[in-house]
Each structure stands twice: as structure tokens, then as C-alpha cells.
Design a protein around this motif. Structure first.
Motif, PDB file in Angstrom:
ATOM      1  N   GLN A   7     -22.650 -28.927 -41.211  1.00 20.01           N
ATOM      2  CA  GLN A   7     -21.757 -27.992 -41.897  1.00 20.01           C
ATOM      3  C   GLN A   7     -22.486 -26.897 -42.664  1.00 20.01           C
ATOM      4  OE1 GLN A   7     -19.052 -30.154 -44.415  1.00 20.01           O
ATOM      5  NE2 GLN A   7     -17.991 -31.128 -42.717  1.00 20.01           N
ATOM      6  N   ARG A   8     -23.797 -26.904 -42.702  1.00 18.58           N
ATOM      7  CA  ARG A   8     -24.490 -25.940 -43.550  1.00 18.58           C
ATOM      8  C   ARG A   8     -24.499 -24.535 -42.986  1.00 18.58           C
ATOM      9  NH1 ARG A   8     -29.983 -25.447 -41.767  1.00 18.58           N
ATOM     10  NH2 ARG A   8     -30.550 -24.611 -43.815  1.00 18.58           N
ATOM     11  N   ALA A   9     -24.285 -24.368 -41.687  1.00 18.88           N
ATOM     12  CA  ALA A   9     -24.242 -23.030 -41.113  1.00 18.88           C
ATOM     13  C   ALA A   9     -22.948 -22.339 -41.522  1.00 18.88           C
ATOM     14  CB  ALA A   9     -24.340 -23.089 -39.591  1.00 18.88           C
ATOM     15  N   PRO A  10     -23.012 -21.148 -42.144  1.00 17.14           N
ATOM     16  CA  PRO A  10     -21.785 -20.476 -42.600  1.00 17.14           C
ATOM     17  C   PRO A  10     -20.956 -19.951 -41.437  1.00 17.14           C
ATOM     18  CG  PRO A  10     -23.682 -19.052 -42.925  1.00 17.14           C
ATOM     19  CD  PRO A  10     -24.223 -20.375 -42.450  1.00 17.14           C
ATOM     20  N   LEU A  11     -19.648 -19.858 -41.666  1.00 18.42           N
ATOM     21  CA  LEU A  11     -18.742 -19.281 -40.692  1.00 18.42           C
ATOM     22  C   LEU A  11     -18.645 -17.779 -40.913  1.00 18.42           C
ATOM     23  CD1 LEU A  11     -15.903 -21.963 -40.826  1.00 18.42           C
ATOM     24  CD2 LEU A  11     -17.784 -21.800 -39.185  1.00 18.42           C
ATOM     25  N   LEU A  12     -17.909 -17.107 -40.037  1.00 20.36           N
ATOM     26  CA  LEU A  12     -17.728 -15.668 -40.151  1.00 20.36           C
ATOM     27  C   LEU A  12     -17.087 -15.331 -41.490  1.00 20.36           C
ATOM     28  CD1 LEU A  12     -17.767 -12.819 -38.909  1.00 20.36           C
ATOM     29  CD2 LEU A  12     -15.515 -13.314 -37.939  1.00 20.36           C
ATOM     30  N   GLY A  13     -17.724 -14.445 -42.236  1.00 20.21           N
ATOM     31  CA  GLY A  13     -17.194 -14.023 -43.525  1.00 20.21           C
ATOM     32  C   GLY A  13     -17.746 -14.774 -44.710  1.00 20.21           C
ATOM     33  N   ASP A  14     -18.398 -15.918 -44.465  1.00 22.41           N
ATOM     34  CA  ASP A  14     -18.977 -16.686 -45.562  1.00 22.41           C
ATOM     35  C   ASP A  14     -20.399 -16.199 -45.831  1.00 22.41           C
ATOM     36  OD1 ASP A  14     -16.683 -18.181 -45.623  1.00 22.41           O
ATOM     37  OD2 ASP A  14     -17.492 -19.778 -44.361  1.00 22.41           O
ATOM     38  N   PRO A  15     -20.767 -15.936 -47.084  1.00 28.90           N
ATOM     39  CA  PRO A  15     -22.147 -15.542 -47.385  1.00 28.90           C
ATOM     40  C   PRO A  15     -23.100 -16.704 -47.143  1.00 28.90           C
ATOM     41  CG  PRO A  15     -20.908 -15.886 -49.416  1.00 28.90           C
ATOM     42  CD  PRO A  15     -19.914 -15.978 -48.293  1.00 28.90           C
ATOM     43  N   PHE A  16     -24.276 -16.384 -46.613  1.00 29.34           N
ATOM     44  CA  PHE A  16     -25.206 -17.465 -46.272  1.00 29.34           C
ATOM     45  C   PHE A  16     -25.702 -18.183 -47.516  1.00 29.34           C
ATOM     46  CE2 PHE A  16     -28.267 -14.153 -47.229  1.00 29.34           C
ATOM     47  CZ  PHE A  16     -29.381 -14.825 -47.699  1.00 29.34           C
ATOM     48  N   ARG A  17     -25.672 -17.524 -48.663  1.00 27.38           N
ATOM     49  CA  ARG A  17     -26.132 -18.181 -49.894  1.00 27.38           C
ATOM     50  C   ARG A  17     -25.181 -19.293 -50.334  1.00 27.38           C
ATOM     51  NH1 ARG A  17     -27.603 -12.877 -50.162  1.00 27.38           N
ATOM     52  NH2 ARG A  17     -29.800 -12.473 -50.719  1.00 27.38           N
ATOM     53  N   GLY A  18     -23.964 -19.316 -49.817  1.00 20.95           N
ATOM     54  CA  GLY A  18     -23.049 -20.400 -50.153  1.00 20.95           C
ATOM     55  C   GLY A  18     -23.510 -21.753 -49.649  1.00 20.95           C
ATOM     56  N   ALA A  19     -24.423 -21.757 -48.651  1.00 18.52           N
ATOM     57  CA  ALA A  19     -24.939 -23.026 -48.132  1.00 18.52           C
ATOM     58  C   ALA A  19     -25.911 -23.692 -49.092  1.00 18.52           C
ATOM     59  CB  ALA A  19     -25.623 -22.803 -46.786  1.00 18.52           C
ATOM     60  N   LEU A  20     -26.305 -23.002 -50.167  1.00 18.64           N
ATOM     61  CA  LEU A  20     -27.265 -23.577 -51.107  1.00 18.64           C
ATOM     62  C   LEU A  20     -26.718 -24.852 -51.747  1.00 18.64           C
ATOM     63  CD1 LEU A  20     -30.010 -23.235 -52.487  1.00 18.64           C
ATOM     64  CD2 LEU A  20     -28.871 -21.857 -54.239  1.00 18.64           C
ATOM     65  N   VAL A  21     -25.423 -24.883 -52.030  1.00 16.86           N
ATOM     66  CA  VAL A  21     -24.822 -26.072 -52.632  1.00 16.86           C
ATOM     67  C   VAL A  21     -24.919 -27.248 -51.671  1.00 16.86           C
ATOM     68  CG1 VAL A  21     -22.700 -27.038 -53.568  1.00 16.86           C
ATOM     69  CG2 VAL A  21     -23.291 -24.670 -54.040  1.00 16.86           C
ATOM     70  N   LEU A  22     -24.628 -27.017 -50.400  1.00 10.57           N
ATOM     71  CA  LEU A  22     -24.713 -28.092 -49.409  1.00 10.57           C
ATOM     72  C   LEU A  22     -26.151 -28.550 -49.223  1.00 10.57           C
ATOM     73  CD1 LEU A  22     -22.235 -26.739 -46.714  1.00 10.57           C
ATOM     74  CD2 LEU A  22     -21.834 -28.579 -48.338  1.00 10.57           C
ATOM     75  N   GLU A  23     -27.083 -27.617 -49.222  1.00  6.86           N
ATOM     76  CA  GLU A  23     -28.484 -28.000 -49.047  1.00  6.86           C
ATOM     77  C   GLU A  23     -28.969 -28.863 -50.209  1.00  6.86           C
ATOM     78  OE1 GLU A  23     -29.729 -24.004 -46.510  1.00  6.86           O
ATOM     79  OE2 GLU A  23     -30.481 -24.309 -48.547  1.00  6.86           O
ATOM     80  N   ARG A  24     -28.544 -28.539 -51.405  1.00  5.73           N
ATOM     81  CA  ARG A  24     -28.937 -29.357 -52.555  1.00  5.73           C
ATOM     82  C   ARG A  24     -28.339 -30.763 -52.460  1.00  5.73           C
ATOM     83  NH1 ARG A  24     -28.384 -24.833 -57.442  1.00  5.73           N
ATOM     84  NH2 ARG A  24     -30.356 -23.751 -56.986  1.00  5.73           N
ATOM     85  N   ARG A  25     -27.125 -30.859 -51.933  1.00  7.74           N
ATOM     86  CA  ARG A  25     -26.532 -32.190 -51.724  1.00  7.74           C
ATOM     87  C   ARG A  25     -27.362 -32.980 -50.718  1.00  7.74           C
ATOM     88  NH1 ARG A  25     -20.185 -32.142 -50.543  1.00  7.74           N
ATOM     89  NH2 ARG A  25     -20.760 -34.323 -50.147  1.00  7.74           N
ATOM     90  N   MET A  26     -27.780 -32.344 -49.644  1.00  6.90           N
ATOM     91  CA  MET A  26     -28.572 -33.035 -48.635  1.00  6.90           C
ATOM     92  C   MET A  26     -29.909 -33.489 -49.203  1.00  6.90           C
ATOM     93  SD  MET A  26     -29.765 -31.654 -44.874  1.00  6.90           S
ATOM     94  CE  MET A  26     -30.713 -30.293 -45.539  1.00  6.90           C
ATOM     95  N   LEU A  27     -30.589 -32.623 -49.934  1.00  7.81           N
ATOM     96  CA  LEU A  27     -31.879 -32.987 -50.495  1.00  7.81           C
ATOM     97  C   LEU A  27     -31.738 -34.069 -51.564  1.00  7.81           C
ATOM     98  CD1 LEU A  27     -33.522 -29.451 -50.742  1.00  7.81           C
ATOM     99  CD2 LEU A  27     -33.779 -31.169 -48.953  1.00  7.81           C
ATOM    100  N   ALA A  28     -30.637 -34.028 -52.320  1.00  3.82           N
ATOM    101  CA  ALA A  28     -30.407 -35.083 -53.312  1.00  3.82           C
ATOM    102  C   ALA A  28     -30.211 -36.433 -52.635  1.00  3.82           C
ATOM    103  CB  ALA A  28     -29.202 -34.730 -54.177  1.00  3.82           C
ATOM    104  N   ALA A  29     -29.517 -36.462 -51.492  1.00  5.90           N
ATOM    105  CA  ALA A  29     -29.337 -37.718 -50.759  1.00  5.90           C
ATOM    106  C   ALA A  29     -30.669 -38.261 -50.262  1.00  5.90           C
ATOM    107  CB  ALA A  29     -28.374 -37.506 -49.595  1.00  5.90           C
ATOM    108  N   ILE A  30     -31.545 -37.384 -49.790  1.00  2.35           N
ATOM    109  CA  ILE A  30     -32.870 -37.833 -49.355  1.00  2.35           C
ATOM    110  C   ILE A  30     -33.668 -38.354 -50.542  1.00  2.35           C
ATOM    111  CG2 ILE A  30     -35.018 -37.091 -48.265  1.00  2.35           C
ATOM    112  CD1 ILE A  30     -33.401 -35.071 -46.665  1.00  2.35           C
ATOM    113  N   ASP A  31     -33.535 -37.699 -51.685  1.00  2.00           N
ATOM    114  CA  ASP A  31     -34.235 -38.183 -52.880  1.00  2.00           C
ATOM    115  C   ASP A  31     -33.758 -39.575 -53.286  1.00  2.00           C
ATOM    116  OD1 ASP A  31     -35.642 -35.847 -52.947  1.00  2.00           O
ATOM    117  OD2 ASP A  31     -34.450 -34.895 -54.503  1.00  2.00           O
ATOM    118  N   VAL A  32     -32.468 -39.852 -53.107  1.00  4.31           N
ATOM    119  CA  VAL A  32     -31.962 -41.189 -53.430  1.00  4.31           C
ATOM    120  C   VAL A  32     -32.615 -42.231 -52.524  1.00  4.31           C
ATOM    121  CG1 VAL A  32     -29.911 -42.650 -53.434  1.00  4.31           C
ATOM    122  CG2 VAL A  32     -29.795 -40.341 -54.380  1.00  4.31           C
ATOM    123  N   ILE A  33     -32.741 -41.923 -51.249  1.00  3.09           N
ATOM    124  CA  ILE A  33     -33.408 -42.847 -50.326  1.00  3.09           C
ATOM    125  C   ILE A  33     -34.850 -43.072 -50.761  1.00  3.09           C
ATOM    126  CG2 ILE A  33     -34.163 -43.139 -47.943  1.00  3.09           C
ATOM    127  CD1 ILE A  33     -31.661 -41.682 -47.048  1.00  3.09           C
TER     128      ILE A  33
END
Length: 700
Positions: A264-290
Motif C-alpha cells: 500500500q505504500r505506493a501512492p495513487l493518482l493525486g496523492d502526494p508521494f510524501r504521504g507514504a512516510l507515515v506508512l513507511e514509519r509503521r513498517m520500520l516500527a514493525a521490523i524494530d519490534v521483531i
């Protein structure tokens, strides 16, 4: 490529700092990796290529222990020489069992040859390591949380030995020992005795089988039914789970989080690419938990992929992303094993490669170069693509991949060679243009456009007429062509309008094409062509006249599967059960998306009011005279999809003659760094706004 791309934080280091090199020299590394590759092929052959004519459990367990010992030697978890000798002993044990059964199954002969090859490579590695004084193992640095880019974690643990699943041998038929035969009677007395013996052997009348006698008493019909539990209570609360089960459940949750974000991190048409930063931080936080859970979590990750009922691409991304964030050859090998077990599933391989483009593992070049020797073309194509994407592929490796007999491998390599303008590129392009594979020909056109090949315009003009590749060639001609190419493309597009050609007109930026695009909106034609004309108008004028449009049912890619008909009446929806018939809820609202308007009157009014001062012989992009700076602004903040951003990156390479590494698949902070690096280059190349000029960057 002359640089290395490291989008991560090394263990205990600063951002962008690579890991410290290990104590193994290059020759020992190569020998160990060759032995590892041979053992892995032998294990995969035992799993898939050998008929279960005998019990292969013993050789499989021996190979598991051998691989674990090789990982101990790779990562220094034990004395390296002792670990290699232990691996050699396990290989010898497996080779004896395989050799004894080789006469029953022809595939075991190939397994034996692989085991001998692995044994020889281990001897070479042992000879190199025996001359090096042993070094004490280093204490792993403290675990630190990631934020905007992945951090390579190093945790104390045992090596991850793979689980080799060999087919079970055919079960032996269980036949009861027959009673002794009864002699053929010759007299009436003997006949009477034979009948009496048969009666004694026969079961007693009404005797129940053993399975019926073993039924629990609760299953009998005369047993009264248990009383139902009162509301809010449960009669059976289940057994309490232990600590290990709890940690594995938490690991599964984090693993599924990484899989979800990866899709889901790839933005859709009209979504700014910087909006994926929140999702990326969630993914990295999950890896940190592991990483914080430690060894129990990391050992469970390969099982989550191996035990999955289907080869889901999201699982491939999650496994490679998680395992690629942990130091050690064994972690990366677990992801590779999942790749090689994928049964040539293209989506699975592509998703795993997408994760390897982001993973921070320090041994990634070694592993990818090993995958370049795999027989499966899709695996080799993924490996060379990731190597070049990370800036780790040498020119010789790219050239060797570009002449690969498999078209997918050659196509991936040719694009990356076009970015670097290799001296051998013209020869490779000529070879690819003669190929029958459309993807390889498209890669050749892209390399021609990026390298300013002298025959690029002629080749792309001719390719426009081809029905199988005309749209891709038209877009490349619009991006890399000059003013004459733009006029040719516009004329060809309006002679026989089709979606791909009309979309390419927008990329040319020709102001003279705006009235014709508006006229196209007024015609009664294909809806897709009209929508492409609206996008082209918005790309040239930057009008921003977007509107919400309902998505038709047939345009939804994945529809909800219908409920299976099991012969029972369908249940009513909750709204129909609880609502008054006179006050039922309205029908669900249609799916809405924002698209440029196809109202020709609005576009004509905008053209007459806002664009009267335009030079009809000039080139425009988003309402401004065209220049690389305008392209960079569109790449940075435009309402474009990831695919369009890749085309904008190619356009910057073409119009500046410089290559800066950028891809919308990167983490947000890495994309921002690349855009900042593009900024002064684009400014220097923007001296003639509104024109089709480009610097000379000829191949060869």
C-alpha cells in the motif's frame, strides 16, 4: 555503475554508513558462497526433483546441519575452521545415504554430484581460513530504532538453519499374518473338524469393530446434551499459551503489518508521494519490534512464509524486507530459499525483488551475484535488476546480462546500461532490436532514448506503427524527441486517435495541439481516448480542472466474489432486518475518483481566457514554458502516478545529459535527497525554456 546506493543505517553507525567489512577475505567468501549454492541446489532437488523411493529424512537433516554450520562460518558464530569441518562431515554423511539409494532413483545421482561440489568448495574455504588467525567474535552493537530508513539490526542468536521438506516414502502395506492353512479334508470327520476351525476363526456375532469400541461415552446418543453457557460466558476458555507462543503471535502481527504496508505504500493518482512516510514509519516500527523480541521472532519469520497455503506476493515482500534488515548470511539465505521455492511465480519473484531494493543487508551483493547463476530466467532478471538499482552491478555484469539468451534478463540489463551510456551499448541495442520479444525491443528503445542514440528518432517513428509496441514508442518519442518528432507524433495521433498516442501528445507539450485536443473531446468517440485527451490537456496547460467521476462497475479491477450458493435461503442484510420498510437506508454511494474534466466547453473557455499569449510553436508543461526545472517540479509536487514519475526521471536524464539515481519505489527521504541533487542540474539545463533542446549524450 560507479557508485553504491545504501539507503539504510548500519549497525551502530551513522545514516548512510555501510557496515564494517568482515574478517573473511574475498576468496574465502566466494568459496563459502559456492558451497552454499551447491548445498542449496541439492536440498531443493531432494524436495522437488527426487521420487520418494526411499526414506530421505536422514540426508535432509544432515543437509540442514551442514547449512547451519556454513552460516556459523560465514557470520563467525563459531570457530570458522571447526564449523567448516562439521559441515563437511554432515555432507559426507548425506553423500553416503544418497549414494546407496542412487541406483533406485536417477535424480539422486545429480544430488550426489552437487554434494561433491560443495565438499570441494568447503575444502578450498578451509584452506584459506586455516592460514588466518582466529578472531574473537565481536559484541553486537545495541539495537536502535529506525525512523525514516531501515536500520540493519545485529542480534545475538543461533544460525537459521532451513527446514528441508522431503517427500515421504510410500508406506509399507500392513497385512495381517494369515492363519495357518487348513488341510484339505478327505473324510467326513476331517470336514467336520475344518468347519469347527473356521467357526472359531470367525468373529463373534454382533461384535463391534475396534473403532466403535474406542468412541468416548460423550459421543453416544443416549448422553444428554451439555447445557449452553449463559450469554457473555464461555464454558471452555482454552489453555493458556506459553511465552514462546505469545512472542510468535506478536511476530506474526508485525510480519503482516510489513506485508500490508509493502503493498500500500505506493501512492495513487493525486496523492502526494510524501504521504507514504507515515506508512513507511509503521513498517520500520514493525521490523524494530521483531528486532526487540530477538531470536524467537526471527526464527519464526521463515515459517510464516513456508507454512502459507499460497505463494502470496505480499508475503514475499515481507519476508525479504524483514530478513534483509538483520545481519547475517543465514537471514538473507532464508529469503532466497523462499524465492527459489516459489515455483516460478512471477508476482512472487517481483515482490521479493522489490523488498531487496530497499533492504539494508551488507551481504546483498554476494547473494545477488549467486542468484545470477540460477537456471530460472525470472530469478536472474530480478537479481541483475536489484544489483543495478542499488548501484552495485559492474559494467561487465550488465553487459553479460544484456546478452543473456533469456529476454527478461537482457531487458532489465539494457535499461540500466542506457542510463550509464556504456561503450558497448550500440552493439547491444542493435542485437535487442532484432529480437522478437516485445519487452526486449521496448528496453532497446528506452536505452536509445536515454543515451541519445543517433538513430533513436528513426527507430521510434517506425515503432509507432507497430500495434504491439506503438504506445510505448510514442511516449519515448515524446520524451526524447525534438520539435520535428513532436510535429510528427501530433499529426500521427490525430490521423488515427488511440489512447496511447493521445497521451503521448500531452508529453510532447506542443501548444499547437491544444485546439485539436479540445476538438477531440467534442466528438462522439471512445471514452478512453477522451480521457487521455483530458489528461494531455492538463499536462500541457496545468489548468487543474479536475472533477469527481463515478467508477463504473466494469472498471473495478477486483470485484467482490459472490457468496456461494449452498441451497439455503440468503440471509438478509442487517439494515433490512432492523430498519422499518418505509425507512430503508439508501443504496451505497458509487466509487468516486478525481480525473480531469472531459467537458470541451470548459477547456475551450480556459484556452480562450488564460492561454491567449502562448507561443503556438513552443513547448509547455503544466502551463509553464518547458524546461528541466518544470519537469523536476512536476516530479516533486505534481499529481502524477509512480509510473509517470519514472517517465519524468527519464525525461530529466534526456534533457540534462546527467544521471542522478531516483526511483519512486525508494523511501520518501531518499526520494527527497535525489530531488535535491537534481535541483542544481536542472537549473543549469533550463537556459532555453519552451524548446526541445537537449545536450549531446551519445552512446559509445
Amino acid at each position: 555503475m560507479s557508485f553504491s546506493y545504501l539507503p539504510f543505517v548500519a549497525p551502530g553507525g551513522q545514516e548512510g554508513q555501510p557496515s564494517a567489512p568482515g574478517s573473511l577475505d574475498l576468496l574465502a567468501h566466494d568459496a563459502l558462497e559456492s558451497a552454499h549454492a551447491a548445498l542449496r541446489r541439492a536440498a531443493l532437488s531432494l524436495e522437488h526433483d527426487v521420487e520418494p523411493v526411499t526414506d530421505l529424512t536422514g540426508p535432509a537433516r544432515a543437509l540442514e546441519r551442514a547449512l547451519g554450520a556454513i552460516y556459523d562460518a560465514f557470520d563467525g558464530r563459531a570457530d570458522r575452521v571447526a564449523a567448516l569441518r562439521a559441515a563437511a562431515a554432515e555432507i559426507d554423511s548425506a553423500a553416503v545415504a544418497v549414494g546407496e539409494a542412487a541406483g533406485l532413483e536417477a535424480g539422486l545421482a545429480a544430488v550426489g554430484e552437487l554434494l561433491r561440489s560443495a565438499r570441494a568448495w568447503l575444502e578450498r574455504a578451509e584452506a584459506r581460513l586455516a592460514a588466518v588467525p582466529p578472531a574473537p567474535p565481536l559484541d553486537p552493537p545495541p539495537i536502535r530504532a529506525s525512523r525514516d530508513r531501515p536500520r540493519l539490526h545485529a542480534i545475538p542468536r543461533a544460525s537459521l538453519a532451513p527446514r528441508i521438506k522431503v517427500p515421504e516414502p510410500p508406506p509399507a502395506e500392513l497385512v495381517a499374518k494369515p492363519p495357518p492353512p487348513i488341510a484339505r479334508p478327505k473324510t467326513f470327520e476331517e470336514l467336520k473338524a475344518a468347519v469347527e476351525a473356521l467357526k472359531q476363526r470367525a468373529p463373534a456375532p454382533g461384535a463391534l469393530p475396534a473403532a466403535a469400541e474406542a468412541r468416548p461415552l460423550a459421543a453416544r446418543r443416549d448422553e444428554p446434551a451439555a447445557r449452553p453457557a449463559p450469554p457473555g460466558f464461555a464454558r471452555d476458555v482454552g489453555a493458556a499459551i506459553d511465552d514462546l507462543a505469545f512472542l510468535r503471535a506478536r511476530t506474526r502481527e508485525c510480519f503482516e503489518e510489513v506485508a500490508m504496508v509493502g503493498m500500500q505504500r505506493a501512492p495513487l493518482l493525486g496523492d502526494p508521494f510524501r504521504g507514504a512516510l507515515v506508512l513507511e514509519r509503521r513498517m520500520l516500527a514493525a521490523i524494530d519490534v521483531i528486532a526487540a523480541i530477538g531470536a524467537p521472532a526471527l526464527e519464526h519469520v521463515p515459517r510464516l512464509v513456508a507454512e502459507a497455503p499460497v505463494k502470496d506476493p505480499s508475503l514475499a515482500f515481507a519476508s525479504a524486507m524483514v530478513l534483509g534488515c538483520f545481519a547475517g548470511r543465514d537471514a538473507l539465505a532464508a529469503a532466497e530459499l523462499a524465492l527459489l521455492r516459489s515455483d516460478r511465480d512471477k508476482a512472487f519473484i517481483e515482490a521479493l525483488g522489490a523488498a531487496l531494493k530497499l533492504a539494508p543487508h551488507e551481504l546483498l551483493p554476494l547473494a545477488l551475484r549467486g542468484l545470477l547463476r540460477e537456471p530460472e530466467p525470472l530469478v536472474r532478471a530480478m537479481a541483475i535488476d536489484v544489483l543495478a538499482y542499488r548501484g552495485l552491478a559492474t559494467e561487465d555484469e550488465l553487459v553479460a546480462a544484456a546478452v543473456d539468451e533469456a529476454a527478461p534478463v537482457a531487458a532489465r540489463a539494457l535499461y540500466h546500461l542506457g542510463c550509464g551510456a556504456s561503450q558497448r551499448l550500440p552493439e547491444l541495442i542493435q542485437r535487442a532490436l532484432a529480437a522478437e520479444d516485445p519487452a526486449l525491443r521496448e528496453a532497446a528503445w528506452t536505452a536509445m532514448a536515454l543515451s541519445d542514440h543517433p538513430h533513436a528518432s528513426i527507430a521510434l517513428r517506425g515503432a509507432i506503427e507497430a500495434p504491439d509496441g506503438g504506445d510505448a514508442a510514442a511516449l519515448l518519442l515524446a520524451i526524447a524527441g525534438d520539435e520535428a518528432d513532436a510535429r510528427h507524433l501530433v499529426a500521427r495521433a490525430f490521423e488515427a486517435p488511440r489512447e496511447g498516442l493521445i497521451a503521448a501528445v500531452g508529453w510532447t507539450g506542443a501548444a499547437s495541439a491544444v485546439p485539436s485536443l479540445i476538438d477531440l473531446l467534442e466528438r462522439d468517440g471512445d471514452k478512453a481516448v477522451k480521457r487521455a485527451a483530458a489528461f494531455a490537456l492538463d499536462r500541457i496547460t496545468g489548468a487543474g480542472m479536475w472533477e469527481e467521476v463515478a467508477v463504473e462497475d466494469e472498471e473495478i479491477v477486483v470485484a467482490d466474489p459472490p457468496d456461494p450458493d449452498v441451497g439455503e435461503p440468503r440471509e438478509l442484510k442487517l439494515a433490512q432486518l432492523v430498519s422499518d420498510p418505509r425507512d430503508l437506508p439508501p443504496a451505497p454511494a458509487p466509487e468516486l475518483v478525481e480525473l480531469p474534466t472531459v467537458d470541451a466547453a470548459r477547456w475551450r473557455a480556459f484556452w480562450m481566457e488564460r492561454c491567449q499569449g502562448w507561443d503556438l510553436g513552443a513547448r509547455y508543461r503544466r502551463g509553464r514554458p518547458y524546461s528541466p526545472e518544470v519537469v523536476l517540479d512536476e516530479l516533486d509536487a505534481g499529481r502524477v502516478t509512480p509510473a509517470e514519475r519514472r517517465h519524468l526521471q527519464r525525461e530529466l536524464i534526456v534533457r540534462t545529459g546527467v544521471f542522478v539515481r531516483f526511483d519512486p519505489h525508494d523511501f520518501v527521504v531518499v526520494q527527497e535527497e535525489a530531488i535535491a541533487a537534481w535541483r542544481p542540474i536542472a537549473a543549469r539545463a533550463s537556459g532555453a525554456p519552451g524548446r526541445w533542446t537537449r545536450p549531446r549524450r551519445r552512446a559509445g
